[in-house]
Design a protein around this motif. Structure first.
Motif, PDB file in Angstrom:
ATOM      1  N   SER A 194     -27.436  25.386 -24.718  1.00 17.17           N
ATOM      2  CA  SER A 194     -28.472  24.553 -25.326  1.00 17.17           C
ATOM      3  C   SER A 194     -27.918  23.814 -26.541  1.00 17.17           C
ATOM      4  O   SER A 194     -28.325  22.685 -26.819  1.00 17.17           O
ATOM      5  CB  SER A 194     -29.685  25.398 -25.711  1.00 17.17           C
ATOM      6  N   PHE A 195     -26.960  24.428 -27.230  1.00 16.90           N
ATOM      7  CA  PHE A 195     -26.324  23.742 -28.361  1.00 16.90           C
ATOM      8  C   PHE A 195     -25.563  22.507 -27.864  1.00 16.90           C
ATOM      9  O   PHE A 195     -25.695  21.410 -28.433  1.00 16.90           O
ATOM     10  CB  PHE A 195     -25.387  24.724 -29.068  1.00 16.90           C
ATOM     11  N   VAL A 196     -24.794  22.688 -26.778  1.00 19.59           N
ATOM     12  CA  VAL A 196     -24.044  21.551 -26.224  1.00 19.59           C
ATOM     13  C   VAL A 196     -25.008  20.453 -25.776  1.00 19.59           C
ATOM     14  O   VAL A 196     -24.796  19.258 -26.042  1.00 19.59           O
ATOM     15  CB  VAL A 196     -23.157  22.018 -25.052  1.00 19.59           C
ATOM     16  N   PHE A 197     -26.108  20.867 -25.124  1.00 22.25           N
ATOM     17  CA  PHE A 197     -27.090  19.871 -24.681  1.00 22.25           C
ATOM     18  C   PHE A 197     -27.703  19.153 -25.879  1.00 22.25           C
ATOM     19  O   PHE A 197     -27.981  17.946 -25.820  1.00 22.25           O
ATOM     20  CB  PHE A 197     -28.200  20.519 -23.857  1.00 22.25           C
ATOM     21  N   GLY A 198     -27.923  19.899 -26.973  1.00 27.02           N
ATOM     22  CA  GLY A 198     -28.464  19.286 -28.177  1.00 27.02           C
ATOM     23  C   GLY A 198     -27.541  18.196 -28.694  1.00 27.02           C
ATOM     24  O   GLY A 198     -27.989  17.104 -29.068  1.00 27.02           O
ATOM     25  N   VAL A 199     -26.231  18.486 -28.703  1.00 21.24           N
ATOM     26  CA  VAL A 199     -25.262  17.485 -29.148  1.00 21.24           C
ATOM     27  C   VAL A 199     -25.318  16.266 -28.227  1.00 21.24           C
ATOM     28  O   VAL A 199     -25.356  15.120 -28.692  1.00 21.24           O
ATOM     29  CB  VAL A 199     -23.830  18.089 -29.176  1.00 21.24           C
ATOM     30  N   ILE A 200     -25.355  16.526 -26.907  1.00 20.71           N
ATOM     31  CA  ILE A 200     -25.351  15.410 -25.956  1.00 20.71           C
ATOM     32  C   ILE A 200     -26.586  14.525 -26.147  1.00 20.71           C
ATOM     33  O   ILE A 200     -26.479  13.305 -26.297  1.00 20.71           O
ATOM     34  CB  ILE A 200     -25.297  15.948 -24.504  1.00 20.71           C
ATOM     35  N   VAL A 201     -27.765  15.153 -26.154  1.00 24.36           N
ATOM     36  CA  VAL A 201     -29.000  14.367 -26.240  1.00 24.36           C
ATOM     37  C   VAL A 201     -29.045  13.578 -27.541  1.00 24.36           C
ATOM     38  O   VAL A 201     -29.326  12.376 -27.546  1.00 24.36           O
ATOM     39  CB  VAL A 201     -30.248  15.276 -26.120  1.00 24.36           C
ATOM     40  N   SER A 202     -28.721  14.259 -28.655  1.00 21.32           N
ATOM     41  CA  SER A 202     -28.811  13.578 -29.949  1.00 21.32           C
ATOM     42  C   SER A 202     -27.806  12.441 -30.030  1.00 21.32           C
ATOM     43  O   SER A 202     -28.119  11.365 -30.546  1.00 21.32           O
ATOM     44  CB  SER A 202     -28.547  14.565 -31.079  1.00 21.32           C
ATOM     45  N   TRP A 203     -26.622  12.693 -29.522  1.00 15.91           N
ATOM     46  CA  TRP A 203     -25.583  11.662 -29.559  1.00 15.91           C
ATOM     47  C   TRP A 203     -26.024  10.444 -28.755  1.00 15.91           C
ATOM     48  O   TRP A 203     -25.982   9.306 -29.242  1.00 15.91           O
ATOM     49  CB  TRP A 203     -24.276  12.253 -29.025  1.00 15.91           C
ATOM     50  N   VAL A 204     -26.449  10.684 -27.512  1.00 13.77           N
ATOM     51  CA  VAL A 204     -26.876   9.563 -26.670  1.00 13.77           C
ATOM     52  C   VAL A 204     -28.029   8.817 -27.338  1.00 13.77           C
ATOM     53  O   VAL A 204     -28.042   7.580 -27.396  1.00 13.77           O
ATOM     54  CB  VAL A 204     -27.281  10.062 -25.271  1.00 13.77           C
ATOM     55  N   ALA A 205     -28.980   9.580 -27.905  1.00 13.84           N
ATOM     56  CA  ALA A 205     -30.170   8.934 -28.478  1.00 13.84           C
ATOM     57  C   ALA A 205     -29.805   8.053 -29.672  1.00 13.84           C
ATOM     58  O   ALA A 205     -30.218   6.888 -29.729  1.00 13.84           O
ATOM     59  CB  ALA A 205     -31.185   9.998 -28.896  1.00 13.84           C
ATOM     60  N   VAL A 206     -29.019   8.590 -30.602  1.00 11.13           N
ATOM     61  CA  VAL A 206     -28.710   7.767 -31.782  1.00 11.13           C
ATOM     62  C   VAL A 206     -27.796   6.602 -31.393  1.00 11.13           C
ATOM     63  O   VAL A 206     -27.941   5.501 -31.918  1.00 11.13           O
ATOM     64  CB  VAL A 206     -28.073   8.595 -32.932  1.00 11.13           C
ATOM     65  N   PHE A 207     -26.896   6.854 -30.440  1.00 11.49           N
ATOM     66  CA  PHE A 207     -26.002   5.769 -30.061  1.00 11.49           C
ATOM     67  C   PHE A 207     -26.766   4.631 -29.394  1.00 11.49           C
ATOM     68  O   PHE A 207     -26.579   3.461 -29.740  1.00 11.49           O
ATOM     69  CB  PHE A 207     -24.892   6.270 -29.126  1.00 11.49           C
ATOM     70  N   GLU A 208     -27.630   4.978 -28.434  1.00 11.14           N
ATOM     71  CA  GLU A 208     -28.375   3.924 -27.739  1.00 11.14           C
ATOM     72  C   GLU A 208     -29.234   3.141 -28.713  1.00 11.14           C
ATOM     73  O   GLU A 208     -29.385   1.926 -28.582  1.00 11.14           O
ATOM     74  CB  GLU A 208     -29.248   4.517 -26.623  1.00 11.14           C
ATOM     75  N   GLY A 209     -29.812   3.828 -29.694  1.00 11.80           N
ATOM     76  CA  GLY A 209     -30.604   3.129 -30.695  1.00 11.80           C
ATOM     77  C   GLY A 209     -29.749   2.183 -31.522  1.00 11.80           C
ATOM     78  O   GLY A 209     -30.113   1.030 -31.762  1.00 11.80           O
ATOM     79  N   TYR A 210     -28.588   2.674 -31.923  1.00 13.95           N
ATOM     80  CA  TYR A 210     -27.717   1.885 -32.779  1.00 13.95           C
ATOM     81  C   TYR A 210     -27.131   0.700 -32.023  1.00 13.95           C
ATOM     82  O   TYR A 210     -26.878  -0.363 -32.595  1.00 13.95           O
ATOM     83  CB  TYR A 210     -26.597   2.776 -33.308  1.00 13.95           C
ATOM     84  N   ASP A 211     -26.917   0.926 -30.706  1.00 12.01           N
ATOM     85  CA  ASP A 211     -26.261  -0.082 -29.878  1.00 12.01           C
ATOM     86  C   ASP A 211     -27.279  -1.037 -29.250  1.00 12.01           C
ATOM     87  O   ASP A 211     -26.896  -1.984 -28.567  1.00 12.01           O
ATOM     88  CB  ASP A 211     -25.462   0.637 -28.782  1.00 12.01           C
ATOM     89  N   ALA A 212     -28.577  -0.801 -29.472  1.00 16.27           N
ATOM     90  CA  ALA A 212     -29.608  -1.580 -28.786  1.00 16.27           C
ATOM     91  C   ALA A 212     -29.527  -3.052 -29.181  1.00 16.27           C
ATOM     92  O   ALA A 212     -29.170  -3.387 -30.311  1.00 16.27           O
ATOM     93  CB  ALA A 212     -30.990  -1.030 -29.129  1.00 16.27           C
ATOM     94  N   GLU A 213     -29.869  -3.872 -28.183  1.00 14.53           N
ATOM     95  CA  GLU A 213     -29.978  -5.292 -28.513  1.00 14.53           C
ATOM     96  C   GLU A 213     -31.186  -5.472 -29.433  1.00 14.53           C
ATOM     97  O   GLU A 213     -32.254  -4.897 -29.163  1.00 14.53           O
ATOM     98  CB  GLU A 213     -30.206  -6.088 -27.227  1.00 14.53           C
ATOM     99  N   PRO A 214     -31.055  -6.222 -30.511  1.00 13.05           N
ATOM    100  CA  PRO A 214     -32.150  -6.272 -31.488  1.00 13.05           C
ATOM    101  C   PRO A 214     -33.326  -7.146 -31.040  1.00 13.05           C
ATOM    102  O   PRO A 214     -33.770  -8.037 -31.755  1.00 13.05           O
ATOM    103  CB  PRO A 214     -31.475  -6.836 -32.743  1.00 13.05           C
TER     104      PRO A 214
END
Lengths: 249, 156
Positions: A194-214
């Motif tokens: 669950s710790f590894v999944f936490g890293v994966i989900v959080s990473w994907v979420a913040v990255f997609e937000g940061y990388d989103a087209e504005p």
């Protein structure tokens, strides 16, 4: 294809940048605490209720199959092992991705679309340190706790259906479970998952937000991508982790 | 820094999360049972260990007194060498008889100790001399069937 590779490379660099700039999220722990509230506490209801129902379904289905072999007492083992090893971490992470991950992406994406991130940079505030890293760590902290809660609620649900409703012997339900479930092999491995999944989900979420087209479409697309990408990544990572942890020894 | 309602909620969340981990560890898992205290090592050689696994129980009079630590193969004598971690609270006489039993018809296999009468106790690292291999169910059944067949032939 090239743009995918490009994105993967940027995501990896972004991952390292989060670690480099996460000093702030621990020095000003209030920032991280706020994110634990939004991603962890707000997911409590969905995690606990679905955990309970998953456990109840496991109780019913497990009993139906086990009683054919005259071993309904093994219901406790079945419910506990399947929850602690697999269903707890995986289903909790999938729910977490759709409940909290999408919210994080939308929030950061909107911040980007309304140029709040650029405004921070103008004021010499690093948006990764101030906005991204606390959200990342908030998710990483919340996920193992949520998965443990999911498993605990599920076992309680299995107990409700198996023992209270159907009438499997309570003593053997718990004692066989305790005799079979190993703390290090099963529970700790589940927590690591669950710790590894936490890293994966959080990473994907913040990255997609940061990388989103504005733009409005950009943010909505990023939110969708968060749920899809992190769900697939969770399931793939689960296979790899399971293969590493439980090799049938 | 002020205390806020948010802190309370996060505190509540972390508390029930940790309570869930504790519940899993103590009520669901075997952390409370394993008591992980002092142990000492014993060895036993078996011709056939059947389905015995690492972490299988070692029982005496039905009480778990130790666990199988690891299982090796002695290629000089062609036997299995089972190392056991015994609970330091329990000592056994030197002529203790180690057998491999099955709990129930299809259950897990475990090592059972039948305690002997000698006054000298087994020390750490020592080997149990008297052992009995696992009962292989298939062999028993085939023996039984062959006996039946020969019996019915005799009657004719």
């Amino acid at each position: 294809m090239t743009s995918r590779l490009w994105q993967l490379g940027f995501a990896s660099r972004f991952f390292i940048a989060i670690f480099l700039y996460s000093g702030t999220s621990f020095r000003r722990f209030q920032l991280t605490l706020r994110e634990v509230f939004f991603s962890g506490v707000m997911s409590l209801i969905i995690i606990m209720v679905s955990g309970l129902f998953v456990g109840m379904v496991l109780g019913l289905q497990g009993y139906d199959t086990l009683q054919r072999y005259g071993s309904a007492e093994a219901l406790g083992i079945l419910v506990a092992l399947s929850l602690v090893r697999e269903l707890g971490p995986v289903v909790a992470a999938l729910l977490f991705a759709s409940r909290a991950g999408s919210a994080i992406t939308a929030e950061i994406g909107l911040m980007k679309a309304t140029e709040q991130l650029s405004a921070m940079e103008m004021m010499a505030v690093n948006p990764i340190a101030r906005v991204v890293a606390p959200r990342f760590w908030g998710g990483v902290i919340s996920m193992p706790l949520l998965a443990a809660l999911f498993s605990a609620m599920g076992i309680f649900g299995g107990y409700l259906v198996g023992v209270v409703l159907i009438g499997v012997d309570e003593g053997s339900f718990w004692s066989q479970m305790q005799a079979t479930v190993d703390f290090r092999e099963d529970i700790v491995n589940g927590i690591i998952k669950s710790f590894v999944f936490g890293v994966i989900v959080s990473w994907v979420a913040v990255f997609e937000g940061y990388d989103a087209e504005p733009t409005a479409e950009g943010v909505s697309g990023a939110t969708t991508r968060t749920v899809v990408t992190s769900s697939l990544a969770i399931l793939a990572a689960d296979f790899v982790l399971t293969a590493l942890m439980f090799r049938g020894v | 820094m002020n205390r806020t309602a948010l802190d309370l909620w996060v505190g509540f969340f972390v508390a029930i999360g940790l309570a869930a981990v504790l519940f899993l560890a103590l009520k669901v898992g075997n952390l409370s049972a394993s008591s992980s205290g002092e142990t000492y090592a014993l060895q036993a050689k078996f011709d056939n260990i059947g389905g015995l696994k690492v972490r299988s129980a070692v029982k005496s009079s039905g009480v778990v007194v130790g666990r199988v630590a690891h299982i090796d193969y002695d290629s000089a004598n062609y036997v299995a060498v089972v190392s056991m971690q015994m609970d330091a609270r329990y000592k056994f006489p030197r002529d203790t008889f180690a057998t491999i039993n099955t709990s129930g018809l299809l259950g897990d296999q475990f090592i059972g100790f039948e305690v002997g009468g000698e006054s000298e106790m087994l020390k750490a690292g020592e080997s149990i001399k008297k052992t009995q291999s696992a009962v292989v169910l298939e062999k028993l059944i085939s023996q039984f069937m062959f006996n039946q067949a020969s019996d019915s032939k005799d009657k004719k």
